[in-house]
Write a protein that holds these residues in place. Structure first.
Motif, PDB file in Angstrom:
ATOM      1  N   GLU A 140       0.834  -1.203   0.000  1.00 49.66           N
ATOM      2  CA  GLU A 140       0.000   0.000   0.000  1.00 49.66           C
ATOM      3  C   GLU A 140       0.869   1.253   0.000  1.00 49.66           C
ATOM      4  OE1 GLU A 140      -3.685  -1.969   2.579  1.00 49.66           O
ATOM      5  OE2 GLU A 140      -2.150  -0.768   3.581  1.00 49.66           O
ATOM      6  N   GLN A 141       1.940   1.243   0.782  1.00 53.52           N
ATOM      7  CA  GLN A 141       2.833   2.402   0.852  1.00 53.52           C
ATOM      8  C   GLN A 141       3.499   2.656  -0.495  1.00 53.52           C
ATOM      9  OE1 GLN A 141       3.346   4.528   3.693  1.00 53.52           O
ATOM     10  NE2 GLN A 141       4.220   5.789   2.055  1.00 53.52           N
ATOM     11  N   LYS A 142       3.905   1.605  -1.182  1.00 50.86           N
ATOM     12  CA  LYS A 142       4.529   1.758  -2.503  1.00 50.86           C
ATOM     13  C   LYS A 142       3.551   2.403  -3.478  1.00 50.86           C
ATOM     14  CE  LYS A 142       7.766  -2.120  -2.238  1.00 50.86           C
ATOM     15  NZ  LYS A 142       8.048  -3.481  -2.704  1.00 50.86           N
ATOM     16  N   LEU A 143       2.313   1.920  -3.480  1.00 50.58           N
ATOM     17  CA  LEU A 143       1.312   2.492  -4.381  1.00 50.58           C
ATOM     18  C   LEU A 143       1.006   3.935  -3.979  1.00 50.58           C
ATOM     19  CD1 LEU A 143      -0.581   2.255  -6.779  1.00 50.58           C
ATOM     20  CD2 LEU A 143      -2.236   1.064  -5.292  1.00 50.58           C
ATOM     21  N   TYR A 144       0.883   4.197  -2.698  1.00 50.10           N
ATOM     22  CA  TYR A 144       0.663   5.557  -2.204  1.00 50.10           C
ATOM     23  C   TYR A 144       1.755   6.497  -2.716  1.00 50.10           C
ATOM     24  CZ  TYR A 144       0.377   9.469   1.088  1.00 50.10           C
ATOM     25  OH  TYR A 144       0.285  10.726   1.651  1.00 50.10           O
ATOM     26  N   ASP A 145       3.000   6.062  -2.616  1.00 50.43           N
ATOM     27  CA  ASP A 145       4.123   6.894  -3.063  1.00 50.43           C
ATOM     28  C   ASP A 145       4.049   7.182  -4.559  1.00 50.43           C
ATOM     29  OD1 ASP A 145       5.095   6.942  -0.463  1.00 50.43           O
ATOM     30  OD2 ASP A 145       6.561   5.331  -0.804  1.00 50.43           O
ATOM     31  N   ILE A 146       3.664   6.187  -5.356  1.00 52.82           N
ATOM     32  CA  ILE A 146       3.501   6.375  -6.805  1.00 52.82           C
ATOM     33  C   ILE A 146       2.397   7.389  -7.083  1.00 52.82           C
ATOM     34  CG2 ILE A 146       2.721   5.241  -8.944  1.00 52.82           C
ATOM     35  CD1 ILE A 146       4.148   2.669  -7.864  1.00 52.82           C
ATOM     36  N   LEU A 147       1.267   7.211  -6.401  1.00 52.61           N
ATOM     37  CA  LEU A 147       0.123   8.110  -6.589  1.00 52.61           C
ATOM     38  C   LEU A 147       0.494   9.539  -6.195  1.00 52.61           C
ATOM     39  CD1 LEU A 147      -2.604   5.789  -5.041  1.00 52.61           C
ATOM     40  CD2 LEU A 147      -2.276   6.257  -7.480  1.00 52.61           C
ATOM     41  N   LYS A 148       1.188   9.664  -5.080  1.00 50.61           N
ATOM     42  CA  LYS A 148       1.565  10.992  -4.571  1.00 50.61           C
ATOM     43  C   LYS A 148       2.538  11.683  -5.517  1.00 50.61           C
ATOM     44  CE  LYS A 148       3.245  13.237  -0.389  1.00 50.61           C
ATOM     45  NZ  LYS A 148       3.682  13.031   1.006  1.00 50.61           N
ATOM     46  N   SER A 149       3.547  10.965  -5.982  1.00 49.65           N
ATOM     47  CA  SER A 149       4.553  11.604  -6.834  1.00 49.65           C
ATOM     48  C   SER A 149       4.013  11.947  -8.221  1.00 49.65           C
ATOM     49  CB  SER A 149       5.799  10.728  -6.944  1.00 49.65           C
ATOM     50  OG  SER A 149       5.500   9.523  -7.604  1.00 49.65           O
ATOM     51  N   ASN A 150       2.996  11.243  -8.692  1.00 49.80           N
ATOM     52  CA  ASN A 150       2.432  11.498 -10.022  1.00 49.80           C
ATOM     53  C   ASN A 150       1.102  12.251  -9.989  1.00 49.80           C
ATOM     54  OD1 ASN A 150       4.280  10.005 -11.977  1.00 49.80           O
ATOM     55  ND2 ASN A 150       3.894   8.459 -10.404  1.00 49.80           N
ATOM     56  N   ASN A 151       0.583  12.482  -8.776  1.00 51.52           N
ATOM     57  CA  ASN A 151      -0.723  13.117  -8.610  1.00 51.52           C
ATOM     58  C   ASN A 151      -1.808  12.359  -9.391  1.00 51.52           C
ATOM     59  OD1 ASN A 151      -2.550  14.997  -7.564  1.00 51.52           O
ATOM     60  ND2 ASN A 151      -2.354  16.313  -9.359  1.00 51.52           N
ATOM     61  N   TRP A 152      -1.857  11.040  -9.197  1.00 51.64           N
ATOM     62  CA  TRP A 152      -2.838  10.190  -9.877  1.00 51.64           C
ATOM     63  C   TRP A 152      -3.928   9.759  -8.916  1.00 51.64           C
ATOM     64  CZ3 TRP A 152       1.282   6.432 -12.257  1.00 51.64           C
ATOM     65  CH2 TRP A 152       1.809   6.996 -13.425  1.00 51.64           C
ATOM     66  N   ARG A 153      -5.053   9.354  -9.531  1.00 50.71           N
ATOM     67  CA  ARG A 153      -6.143   8.796  -8.739  1.00 50.71           C
ATOM     68  C   ARG A 153      -7.007   7.899  -9.601  1.00 50.71           C
ATOM     69  NH1 ARG A 153     -10.664  13.119  -7.061  1.00 50.71           N
ATOM     70  NH2 ARG A 153     -10.904  11.529  -5.490  1.00 50.71           N
TER      71      ARG A 153
END
Length: 170
Positions: A140-153
């Motif tokens: 979950e943390q890995k995906l969170y970091d990807i989402l945060k750095s790319n501003n994706w949802r």
């Protein structure tokens, strides 16, 4: 607001009514033979709970985003399996983390990299100012970091009902 996913429980305790809204103070006192609760982040997706498969000894409830704090005193949650389903975005994971501060054994569902990659449509998220460590699993943390750095949802409602129902059945 919650949906009783077990027909027998709906009949025995609520005269067959399975879609209910009661004050949190009354919800805290429920004494039902429930073994699993699926907490859903947003109202649009909760309305799709009306199409969720029937599940033995289970309910689905509307968590209302960061308002999950309203559920922190539902102590009967300590004795059941808790599933949390939020948007696959930074806020969804931040809400999951918040909910885990009340109920540490909560498992996320449909908030994984596979689901994200299958249904992501290049939607932008909402930036976050959170910089503290979240209460997430490693994946979950890995995906969170990807989402945060790319501003994706990926919003819950963009995941097809058939996929959700198949996932929950299995």
């Amino acid at each position: 607001r919650f949906k009783v996913l077990d027909t027998e429980i709906a009949h025995k305790f609520f005269s067959g009514i399975d879609d209910l809204a009661i004050p949190v103070s009354q919800f805290e006192k429920l004494d039902l033979p429930i073994e699993r609760a699926l907490v859903m982040e947003n109202k649009t997706t909760f309305y799709t709970a009306l199409t969720l498969p029937k599940m033995s000894r289970a309910i689905a409830l509307f968590g209302s985003g960061f308002s999950v704090y309203n559920l922190k005193n539902v102590r009967w949650f300590d004795n059941i399996e808790l599933l949390y389903w939020g948007d696959i975005d930074v806020q969804g994971f931040e809400i999951l983390s918040q909910f885990r501060t009340y109920f540490p054994r909560t498992k996320s569902v449909l908030m994984d990299k596979h689901t994200f990659e299958d249904f992501f449509e290049d939607d932008n998220g909402t930036r976050t100012n959170i910089s503290t460590q979240l209460n997430l699993t490693e994946d979950e943390q890995k995906l969170y970091d990807i989402l945060k750095s790319n501003n994706w949802r990926l919003e819950q409602e963009k995941i097809p009902f058939e996929y959700v129902n198949d996932y929950l059945r299995n």
